[in-house]
Design a protein around this motif. Structure first.
Motif, PDB file in Angstrom:
ATOM      1  N   GLU A   1       0.790  -1.208  -0.123  1.00  0.00           N
ATOM      2  CA  GLU A   1       0.024  -0.017  -0.017  1.00  0.00           C
ATOM      3  C   GLU A   1       0.728   1.157   0.019  1.00  0.00           C
ATOM      4  OE1 GLU A   1      -3.712  -2.156   2.682  1.00  0.00           O
ATOM      5  OE2 GLU A   1      -2.597  -0.325   3.370  1.00  0.00           O
TER       6      GLU A   1
ATOM      7  N   SER B   1      -4.258   9.401  -2.795  1.00  0.00           N
ATOM      8  CA  SER B   1      -3.779  10.874  -3.334  1.00  0.00           C
ATOM      9  C   SER B   1      -2.204  11.082  -2.942  1.00  0.00           C
ATOM     10  CB  SER B   1      -4.469  11.832  -3.219  1.00  0.00           C
ATOM     11  OG  SER B   1      -4.816  12.175  -1.554  1.00  0.00           O
TER      12      SER B   1
ATOM     13  N   GLN C   1      -7.435  -1.428  -7.790  1.00  0.00           N
ATOM     14  CA  GLN C   1      -7.577  -0.293  -7.029  1.00  0.00           C
ATOM     15  C   GLN C   1      -6.706   1.140  -7.645  1.00  0.00           C
ATOM     16  OE1 GLN C   1      -6.117   1.616  -4.616  1.00  0.00           O
ATOM     17  NE2 GLN C   1      -7.252   3.461  -4.243  1.00  0.00           N
TER      18      GLN C   1
ATOM     19  N   LEU D   1      -8.696   7.654 -13.307  1.00  0.00           N
ATOM     20  CA  LEU D   1      -9.559   8.894 -12.782  1.00  0.00           C
ATOM     21  C   LEU D   1      -8.728  10.169 -13.087  1.00  0.00           C
ATOM     22  CD1 LEU D   1     -12.077  10.120 -11.575  1.00  0.00           C
ATOM     23  CD2 LEU D   1     -11.063   9.979  -9.294  1.00  0.00           C
TER      24      LEU D   1
ATOM     25  N   LEU E   1      -3.652   7.787  11.117  1.00  0.00           N
ATOM     26  CA  LEU E   1      -3.425   7.055   9.689  1.00  0.00           C
ATOM     27  C   LEU E   1      -2.962   5.509  10.331  1.00  0.00           C
ATOM     28  CD1 LEU E   1      -1.494   9.574   7.911  1.00  0.00           C
ATOM     29  CD2 LEU E   1      -3.619   9.131   7.363  1.00  0.00           C
TER      30      LEU E   1
ATOM     31  N   ARG F   1      -5.809   3.440   8.900  1.00  0.00           N
ATOM     32  CA  ARG F   1      -6.418   3.363   7.674  1.00  0.00           C
ATOM     33  C   ARG F   1      -6.759   2.141   7.164  1.00  0.00           C
ATOM     34  NH1 ARG F   1      -5.861   6.242   3.045  1.00  0.00           N
ATOM     35  NH2 ARG F   1      -4.971   4.220   2.161  1.00  0.00           N
ATOM     36  N   SER F   2      -5.583   1.164   7.185  1.00  0.00           N
ATOM     37  CA  SER F   2      -5.656  -0.008   6.566  1.00  0.00           C
ATOM     38  C   SER F   2      -6.796  -1.061   7.124  1.00  0.00           C
ATOM     39  CB  SER F   2      -4.241  -0.848   6.807  1.00  0.00           C
ATOM     40  OG  SER F   2      -4.228  -1.805   5.893  1.00  0.00           O
TER      41      SER F   2
ATOM     42  N   LEU G   1     -10.089   0.436   5.810  1.00  0.00           N
ATOM     43  CA  LEU G   1     -10.392  -0.015   4.470  1.00  0.00           C
ATOM     44  C   LEU G   1     -10.780  -1.329   4.131  1.00  0.00           C
ATOM     45  CD1 LEU G   1      -7.994   2.532   2.541  1.00  0.00           C
ATOM     46  CD2 LEU G   1     -10.152   2.838   3.203  1.00  0.00           C
TER      47      LEU G   1
ATOM     48  N   ALA H   1     -13.605  -0.995  -5.625  1.00  0.00           N
ATOM     49  CA  ALA H   1     -12.240   0.145  -5.767  1.00  0.00           C
ATOM     50  C   ALA H   1     -12.516   1.519  -5.703  1.00  0.00           C
ATOM     51  CB  ALA H   1     -11.467  -0.326  -7.074  1.00  0.00           C
ATOM     52  N   GLN H   2     -13.681   1.873  -6.187  1.00  0.00           N
ATOM     53  CA  GLN H   2     -14.286   3.224  -6.055  1.00  0.00           C
ATOM     54  C   GLN H   2     -14.473   3.730  -4.688  1.00  0.00           C
ATOM     55  OE1 GLN H   2     -16.759   3.754  -9.065  1.00  0.00           O
ATOM     56  NE2 GLN H   2     -15.242   3.668 -10.930  1.00  0.00           N
TER      57      GLN H   2
ATOM     58  N   SER I   1     -11.601   3.587  -2.545  1.00  0.00           N
ATOM     59  CA  SER I   1     -10.959   4.838  -2.719  1.00  0.00           C
ATOM     60  C   SER I   1     -11.277   6.350  -2.110  1.00  0.00           C
ATOM     61  CB  SER I   1     -10.542   5.068  -4.228  1.00  0.00           C
ATOM     62  OG  SER I   1      -9.974   4.131  -4.704  1.00  0.00           O
TER      63      SER I   1
ATOM     64  N   SER J   1     -10.909   5.966   1.679  1.00  0.00           N
ATOM     65  CA  SER J   1      -9.584   6.155   2.149  1.00  0.00           C
ATOM     66  C   SER J   1      -9.191   7.554   2.030  1.00  0.00           C
ATOM     67  CB  SER J   1      -8.688   5.624   0.694  1.00  0.00           C
ATOM     68  OG  SER J   1      -7.402   6.146   0.760  1.00  0.00           O
ATOM     69  N   GLU J   2      -9.678   8.517   1.121  1.00  0.00           N
ATOM     70  CA  GLU J   2      -9.497   9.969   0.787  1.00  0.00           C
ATOM     71  C   GLU J   2     -10.202  10.750   2.248  1.00  0.00           C
ATOM     72  OE1 GLU J   2      -7.251  11.377  -0.981  1.00  0.00           O
ATOM     73  OE2 GLU J   2      -6.797   9.386  -1.996  1.00  0.00           O
TER      74      GLU J   2
ATOM     75  N   ASN K   1      -8.238  10.026   5.498  1.00  0.00           N
ATOM     76  CA  ASN K   1      -7.180  10.837   5.421  1.00  0.00           C
ATOM     77  C   ASN K   1      -7.401  12.202   5.904  1.00  0.00           C
ATOM     78  OD1 ASN K   1      -5.570   8.756   4.505  1.00  0.00           O
ATOM     79  ND2 ASN K   1      -5.061   9.346   2.528  1.00  0.00           N
TER      80      ASN K   1
ATOM     81  N   ILE L   1      -5.672  13.622   9.244  1.00  0.00           N
ATOM     82  CA  ILE L   1      -4.813  14.549   8.856  1.00  0.00           C
ATOM     83  C   ILE L   1      -5.191  15.992   9.284  1.00  0.00           C
ATOM     84  CG2 ILE L   1      -3.281  15.766   7.489  1.00  0.00           C
ATOM     85  CD1 ILE L   1      -3.237  13.004   5.857  1.00  0.00           C
TER      86      ILE L   1
ATOM     87  N   MET M   1      -5.822  16.281  -4.379  1.00  0.00           N
ATOM     88  CA  MET M   1      -6.767  15.519  -5.314  1.00  0.00           C
ATOM     89  C   MET M   1      -8.058  14.912  -4.612  1.00  0.00           C
ATOM     90  SD  MET M   1      -5.687  16.666  -8.085  1.00  0.00           S
ATOM     91  CE  MET M   1      -6.837  15.762  -8.919  1.00  0.00           C
ATOM     92  N   GLY M   2      -7.801  14.605  -3.131  1.00  0.00           N
ATOM     93  CA  GLY M   2      -8.579  13.915  -2.333  1.00  0.00           C
ATOM     94  C   GLY M   2     -10.181  14.155  -2.513  1.00  0.00           C
TER      95      GLY M   2
ATOM     96  N   ILE N   1     -11.624  12.938  -5.683  1.00  0.00           N
ATOM     97  CA  ILE N   1     -11.493  11.491  -5.743  1.00  0.00           C
ATOM     98  C   ILE N   1     -12.909  11.375  -5.390  1.00  0.00           C
ATOM     99  CG2 ILE N   1     -10.634   9.390  -5.007  1.00  0.00           C
ATOM    100  CD1 ILE N   1      -7.894  10.529  -5.370  1.00  0.00           C
TER     101      ILE N   1
ATOM    102  N   PHE O   1     -15.981   9.469  -7.295  1.00  0.00           N
ATOM    103  CA  PHE O   1     -16.414   8.047  -7.273  1.00  0.00           C
ATOM    104  C   PHE O   1     -17.672   7.849  -6.443  1.00  0.00           C
ATOM    105  CE2 PHE O   1     -13.213   6.443  -9.411  1.00  0.00           C
ATOM    106  CZ  PHE O   1     -11.958   6.408  -8.944  1.00  0.00           C
TER     107      PHE O   1
END
Lengths: 107, 190
Positions: free
Chosen positions: A19, A55, A83, A90, B10, B13-14, B17, B56-57, B60, B63-64, B67, B71, B125-126, B129, B133
């Motif tokens: 990852e 990102s 993924q 995108l 963070l 995170r894993s 997801l 996946a979407q 994703s 995930s953002e 974050n 953060i 870009m978060g 995304i 999606f």
């Protein structure tokens, strides 16, 4: 995340596994900085074993791309799937990086 | 409903997801079973490619979002992120709640990526995304120390007939008042 670097003449293949995200991207930065500092001209990033990217991970790769290009080199990214491929499509990175099959290191 | 509460760092995170990815499959199976029970002749169109792309979407986007909370939301404090994943009509809804810094939606101007490779951004870009999606994005800022900031994301299955306009520029992050959110959640849970 794991990564390995293989150099052969002017080519470098960087393989990233697992990852590449906000958590792990900082671990990769020193290696990317080294590639730029050493003026590696042909860098291939093998993402065939990469399960997840965000990102932050994309930002690290884009940074590498820009800096290598600025020094007259080229960066190709190969093996993108699942993924990470969804993200690349995108952000239109699949066209920029010529995402494709993993090239063999040239002798 | 699947509920998960993790520290807003963070490091988690894993885990988050992985739960989200598994939840997508569970919610889809539950949805197909429900469709089949209402219409015995129903045969769910299965496409592993579409399903993988859907998962996946969603992963994703979450995930953002995670974050951003870890953060930015909790940059000055510590706290948990509560995540609720549930089926919604024709899709999946993911709610993420935190007690961190409220996100300023007025500053949210996600932009599509540029065409020139040298102009590619290295960050930021978060939001693009997330909004690209997910089909619906709602943010309810905290209104009191007890109420959390709530981000609600909905994605519809490809065959649901509920797919909204996919254009990120036409989908505006909306505010959802807390009372309306509660009523909608009550309807979904019936």
């Amino acid at each position: 995340m794991n990564f390995t670097r293989i150099d052969h003449d002017h080519q470098t293949v960087l393989r990233i596994e697992g990852e590449l995200d906000a958590n792990t991207a900082p671990e990769l930065r020193p290696l990317l900085d080294a590639l730029v500092a050493e003026n590696r001209r042909r860098v291939t990033v093998d993402l065939s074993a990469l399960r997840l990217i965000d990102s932050s991970g994309v930002g690290a790769l884009v940074s590498l791309y820009k800096r290598v290009r600025a020094a007259g080199g080229a960066v190709q990214i190969s093996g993108v799937r699942d993924q990470p491929l969804a993200i690349f499509k995108l952000l239109r990175l699949d066209a920029v990086f010529s995402v494709g099959e993993i090239p063999a290191v040239q002798n | 409903m699947i509920r998960l509460a993790v520290p807003g760092t963070l490091l988690y995170r894993s885990l988050v997801l992985r739960v989200v990815a598994s939840s997508c499959k569970l919610v889809r199976c539950a949805s197909e079973l429900q469709e089949a029970s209402h219409a015995p002749s129903y045969s769910a169109p299965s496409s592993s490619v579409l399903e993988a792309e859907f998962d996946a979407q969603v992963v994703s986007a979450i995930s953002e979002a995670f974050n951003n909370i870890a953060i930015h939301g909790y940059r000055h404090s510590k706290g948990d992120v509560q995540i609720e994943i549930s089926p919604t009509k024709g899709g999946i809804a993911v709610c993420m709640m935190d007690h961190g810094v409220t996100f300023d939606v007025t500053r949210a101007t996600p932009k599509p990526p540029p065409n020139e490779p040298d102009q590619l951004p290295e960050s930021g870009m978060g939001l693009f995304i997330i909004q690209s999606f997910m089909d619906e994005v709602f943010y309810s800022p905290s209104t009191s120390p007890e109420s959390p900031n709530t981000l609600r994301l909905i994605k519809y299955f490809p065959d649901s007939g509920s797919v909204s306009d996919k254009s990120a520029t036409s989908r505006v992050m909306g505010y959802e008042p807390a009372n309306e959110r509660g009523q909608e959640r009550a309807r979904d849970e019936k």
